[in-house]
Scaffold this motif. Structure first.
Motif, PDB file in Angstrom:
ATOM      1  N   LEU A 108       0.823  -1.211   0.000  1.00 37.24           N
ATOM      2  CA  LEU A 108       0.000   0.000   0.000  1.00 37.24           C
ATOM      3  C   LEU A 108       0.856   1.259   0.000  1.00 37.24           C
ATOM      4  O   LEU A 108       0.531   2.245  -0.668  1.00 37.24           O
ATOM      5  N   ILE A 109       1.955   1.250   0.744  1.00 34.31           N
ATOM      6  CA  ILE A 109       2.832   2.421   0.801  1.00 34.31           C
ATOM      7  C   ILE A 109       3.510   2.655  -0.544  1.00 34.31           C
ATOM      8  O   ILE A 109       3.521   3.772  -1.066  1.00 34.31           O
ATOM      9  N   GLY A 111       2.551   1.487  -3.406  1.00 36.57           N
ATOM     10  CA  GLY A 111       1.556   1.715  -4.452  1.00 36.57           C
ATOM     11  C   GLY A 111       0.884   3.064  -4.392  1.00 36.57           C
ATOM     12  O   GLY A 111       0.290   3.505  -5.391  1.00 36.57           O
ATOM     13  N   LEU A 112       0.973   3.766  -3.258  1.00 32.17           N
ATOM     14  CA  LEU A 112       0.264   5.037  -3.107  1.00 32.17           C
ATOM     15  C   LEU A 112       0.673   6.082  -4.145  1.00 32.17           C
ATOM     16  O   LEU A 112      -0.204   6.718  -4.760  1.00 32.17           O
ATOM     17  N   PRO A 113       1.977   6.324  -4.384  1.00 36.73           N
ATOM     18  CA  PRO A 113       2.339   7.316  -5.421  1.00 36.73           C
ATOM     19  C   PRO A 113       1.798   6.954  -6.800  1.00 36.73           C
ATOM     20  O   PRO A 113       1.380   7.829  -7.556  1.00 36.73           O
ATOM     21  N   PHE A 114       1.789   5.667  -7.120  1.00 34.32           N
ATOM     22  CA  PHE A 114       1.255   5.228  -8.416  1.00 34.32           C
ATOM     23  C   PHE A 114      -0.258   5.439  -8.478  1.00 34.32           C
ATOM     24  O   PHE A 114      -0.801   5.799  -9.524  1.00 34.32           O
ATOM     25  N   THR A 181      -1.563  -0.507  13.161  1.00 31.63           N
ATOM     26  CA  THR A 181      -3.009  -0.318  13.023  1.00 31.63           C
ATOM     27  C   THR A 181      -3.325   1.100  12.568  1.00 31.63           C
ATOM     28  O   THR A 181      -4.116   1.318  11.640  1.00 31.63           O
ATOM     29  N   TRP A 182      -2.697   2.081  13.229  1.00 28.87           N
ATOM     30  CA  TRP A 182      -2.944   3.481  12.860  1.00 28.87           C
ATOM     31  C   TRP A 182      -2.449   3.778  11.444  1.00 28.87           C
ATOM     32  O   TRP A 182      -3.099   4.508  10.689  1.00 28.87           O
ATOM     33  N   LEU A 183      -1.311   3.196  11.072  1.00 28.81           N
ATOM     34  CA  LEU A 183      -0.789   3.406   9.724  1.00 28.81           C
ATOM     35  C   LEU A 183      -1.758   2.854   8.682  1.00 28.81           C
ATOM     36  O   LEU A 183      -2.025   3.501   7.655  1.00 28.81           O
ATOM     37  N   SER A 184      -2.296   1.668   8.929  1.00 30.53           N
ATOM     38  CA  SER A 184      -3.235   1.071   7.973  1.00 30.53           C
ATOM     39  C   SER A 184      -4.498   1.916   7.848  1.00 30.53           C
ATOM     40  O   SER A 184      -5.054   2.056   6.746  1.00 30.53           O
TER      41      SER A 184
END
Length: 424
Positions: A108-109, A111-114, A181-184
């Motif tokens: 997820l991290i 993939g976020l910029p993409f 958990t908070w990061l997700s």
């Protein structure tokens, strides 16, 4: 009639809660929710048109059918010894589960910029407010145009709503697990904000609430307050950004709160009023949310000639303030199956949700996570069908949880079977 139906549903919620010992028991929750829906409708004043008495009876009848199906499973579970399907999780297995979750977070991290670039490629430079309005319209358009394709970016957004449930269930309160958990949750919020959609994050909040209740055996008011605050902020912020309802772009956040409150009632209760038209005139609106829709969408990915109706329905007037194009979960059953077919669906749904709930109560991690998703769908039945039409998400969730909790167990079983066959 309205007061009588509300009293009946309230009584049914009380009885179901006493039978099972918890309000999380699906028939108890279902009855309580519909009592709340109709109570809010009763005090909404002139915001909506009147719902017919026969439609109100239908709502009460469906809750009774759901409760009956659930009670049969509950009764059988108390008179029969059931097999324990909860996998034994060793410390080594737990470490591998945590590593698997860390890899999902990393996806997820990375993939976020993409995903941001993908979203920006869909629209032109329109400024912050213009971005949210334009991207919401584009997402609605793409939901119909991309039925015959498999999109990695769309699955990335789905994964963003899957991971927080998995990470939270494995959160044992230690610092290492808690910050994950908070990061997700932050990642899920960002992915959902990029689509200017509220449904995904609202469903996630409801699912987290159910998971919390299962883990702690009773709801913690601090957690409830935090989740409710997250819901209010997200709902209000996106409503203002995309200018839903009577929101004024030139007014302040506080000045827009009454319009946001009316918008919440409009979305929460509009389906109940809209279905009154469907109940009396089942063919007036194209039945585009039938139960076979999911299978048609899957089939269309292999054969583009298969017809799938648009995902968004036609509008009907539900009050002096305007129109609505959602018609409760019953819109997926009643036009196609009629009164008795809908009754059968509710009986089966009640049985299945109670079966999943009982498995979740036994600390089966797969059942707990899947039940949390079903719980969100149950809460949203007054808005739309998010149970049977959510099979795509449920299937992906089942596969991921199977990899986490069952995959090694299955391989060990196969190895044992092969060894036994060789010795024989």
């Amino acid at each position: 009639m309205l007061a009588l139906v509300i009293a009946l549903l309230g009584t049914l919620a009380f009885v179901n809660r006493r039978v099972a010992g918890t309000l999380l028991y699906p028939p108890a929750m279902f009855a309580a929710l519909w009592a709340i829906y109709l109570s809010l409708y009763a005090v909404s004043g002139s915001l909506f048109f009147a719902i017919g008495d026969d439609t109100l009876f239908f709502y009460a009848w469906c809750v009774c059918a759901f409760s009956a199906g659930g009670y049969v499973v509950l009764l059988l579970s108390r008179h029969r010894r059931t097999q324990n399907f909860t996998p034994e999780i060793t410390d080594q297995r737990r470490r591998r589960i945590h590593l698997f979750l860390d890899l999902l977070l990393l996806v997820l991290i990375v993939g976020l910029p993409f995903y941001v670039r993908y979203i920006l490629s869909l629209i032109s430079d329109t400024g912050l407010v213009g971005f949210f309005i334009t991207i919401r319209a584009k997402m609605v358009e793409l939901s119909d145009e991309m039925l015959d394709t498999v999109s990695f970016m769309d699955n990335l957004a789905v994964l963003a709503n899957v991971v927080p449930l998995l990470v939270y269930y494995e959160d044992d309160g230690t610092r290492a697990r808690r910050w994950r958990t908070w990061l997700s949750l932050v990642l899920a919020l960002v992915y959902n904000l990029l689509t200017a959609g509220r449904a995904g994050f609202v469903s996630l909040i409801l699912s987290l609430f159910a998971l919390h209740w299962l883990k702690e055996k009773k709801p913690n008011w601090k957690v409830i307050t935090a989740l409710a605050l997250a819901f209010v902020i997200t709902f209000a912020a996106i409503a203002i950004l995309v200018r839903k309802g009577d929101v004024d772009k030139n007014a302040s956040f506080v000045e827009n709160l009454p319009a946001v409150a009316d918008g919440f009632l409009w979305y929460a209760l509009g389906g109940l009023v809209g279905f009154d038209t469907i109940y009396h005139h089942p063919t007036q609106i194209e039945a585009n949310q039938n139960l076979d829709r999911y299978f048609r969408v899957i089939a269309k990915k292999f054969d583009n000639r298969i017809e799938v109706p648009p995902v968004h329905s036609e509008y009907v007037t539900i009050g002096p303030g305007g129109n609505m194009n959602v018609y409760t979960a019953y819109f997926s059953y009643y036009p196609q199956l009629g009164f008795f077919g809908t009754t059968l669906v509710l009986l089966l749904l009640g049985a299945f949700l109670v079966w999943t709930f009982l498995a979740a109560q036994s600390r089966n991690p797969q059942a707990a996570i899947l039940f949390s998703v079903l719980f969100a769908g149950l809460v949203l039945t007054g808005y739309a069908e998010n149970l049977l039409l959510n099979l795509n998400f449920l299937a992906k969730m089942f596969f991921v949880t199977w990899l986490m909790y069952r995959f090694r167990f299955q391989l060990r079983t196969l190895h044992y079977a092969a060894s036994t066959a060789t010795l024989a």
